[in-house]
Design a protein around this motif. Structure first.
Motif, short mmCIF file in Angstrom:
data_model
loop_
_atom_site.label_atom_id
_atom_site.label_comp_id
_atom_site.label_asym_id
_atom_site.label_seq_id
_atom_site.Cartn_x
_atom_site.Cartn_y
_atom_site.Cartn_z
N LEU A 41 0.83 -1.21 0.00
CA LEU A 41 0.00 0.00 0.00
C LEU A 41 0.87 1.26 0.00
O LEU A 41 0.57 2.23 -0.69
N GLN A 42 1.95 1.20 0.75
CA GLN A 42 2.86 2.35 0.79
C GLN A 42 3.50 2.58 -0.57
O GLN A 42 3.55 3.71 -1.06
N LEU A 143 11.12 -4.68 12.26
CA LEU A 143 10.24 -3.80 11.49
C LEU A 143 11.07 -2.81 10.66
O LEU A 143 10.73 -2.53 9.51
N VAL A 144 12.16 -2.35 11.23
CA VAL A 144 13.08 -1.48 10.48
C VAL A 144 13.64 -2.24 9.29
O VAL A 144 13.70 -1.71 8.17
N GLU A 145 14.03 -3.49 9.52
CA GLU A 145 14.57 -4.34 8.44
C GLU A 145 13.55 -4.49 7.31
O GLU A 145 13.89 -4.38 6.13
N ALA A 151 11.84 -0.51 0.86
CA ALA A 151 12.35 0.68 0.16
C ALA A 151 13.37 0.28 -0.89
O ALA A 151 13.38 0.81 -2.01
N ALA A 152 14.24 -0.68 -0.54
CA ALA A 152 15.26 -1.14 -1.49
C ALA A 152 14.61 -1.84 -2.68
O ALA A 152 15.05 -1.68 -3.83
N LEU A 153 13.57 -2.62 -2.43
CA LEU A 153 12.86 -3.29 -3.52
C LEU A 153 12.23 -2.24 -4.44
O LEU A 153 12.35 -2.33 -5.67
N GLN A 154 11.63 -1.23 -3.85
CA GLN A 154 11.02 -0.18 -4.66
C GLN A 154 12.07 0.57 -5.48
O GLN A 154 11.87 0.84 -6.66
#
Length: 160
Positions: A41-42, A143-145, A151-154
Motif C-alpha cells: 500500500l505504501q 520492522l526497520v529491516e 524501500a530497497a525493492l522499490q
C-alpha cells in the motif's frame, strides 16, 4: 512495481533478511500478510486512514485465527515427529502447502478490498507499517529491516 500484492509479497520476502524479520515480527504477534500488505500500500501511494486500517484488520483477524494459525500450529506440532516418520513428513509438507495457499488467499482478499482506494495520494503514505504492526514491534529492529527492504525493492524496481 509489482502490480499485485502476491507478487510484491514474493519479491519482498525473497530479499535478504526479510524472511527472518517477518518470522521475528510474527513471534511478536505481527501478521506477516498484513505487514506485507502495508509495504504494498505504501509503494502504491495509498493514504493511511484509520477506516482503512480497521477494514484490513477485520479481513485479516478471522482468516488468521480460523484458517492460517490452525494450519501453522499443526505443521509446527508435527515438526519433530516428521524427522523420523516419512509418511508424517509428507503430510506435514502438504499442510505447509495449504498454509501458503491460505496466506495467498488472504493477500488476495486484502488486495481486492483495497483495490478502490486511490493510489498516488498527496497525503502521507509512509505510516502503514507503524499502523499495522503490533505495539511491541513498532520500534523493533525487524520492522526497520522490513521497511528498509521494502524501500530497497522499490528503488530496484524504479531503476534507482
Amino acid at each position: 512495481m509489482h502490480t499485485d500484492l502476491w507478487n510484491h509479497a514474493l519479491a519482498l520476502y525473497a530479499r535478504p533478511g526479510v524472511e527472518a524479520a517477518c518470522l521475528e515480527l510474527q513471534a511478536l504477534g505481527g501478521d506477516v500478510c498484513l505487514l506485507l500488505c502495508a509495504t504494498w500500500l505504501q509503494v502504491r501511494g495509498v493514504a493511511v486512514r484509520e477506516q482503512r486500517v480497521t477494514v484490513l484488520r477485520e479481513i485479516t483477524e478471522p482468516w488468521q485465527r480460523d484458517v492460517i494459525k490452525p494450519l501453522r500450529c499443526l505443521r509446527q506440532q508435527w515438526q519433530a515427529a516428521a524427522q523420523s516418520d516419512a509418511q508424517l513428513a509428507v503430510l506435514r509438507e502438504q499442510v505447509k502447502v495449504l498454509e501458503l495457499q491460505a496466506e495467498k488467499a488472504l493477500l488476495e482478499r486484502l488486495q481486492e478490498r483495497s483495490r478502490q482506494w486511490p493510489v498516488g495520494a498527496h497525503e502521507p503514505t509512509d505510516g502503514w507499517l507503524a499502523r499495522l504492526a503490533p505495539d511491541q514491534a513498532r520500534h523493533h529492529d525487524a520492522l526497520v529491516e522490513l521497511r528498509v527492504a521494502a524501500a530497497a525493492l522499490q528503488d530496484a524496481e524504479d531503476g534507482a
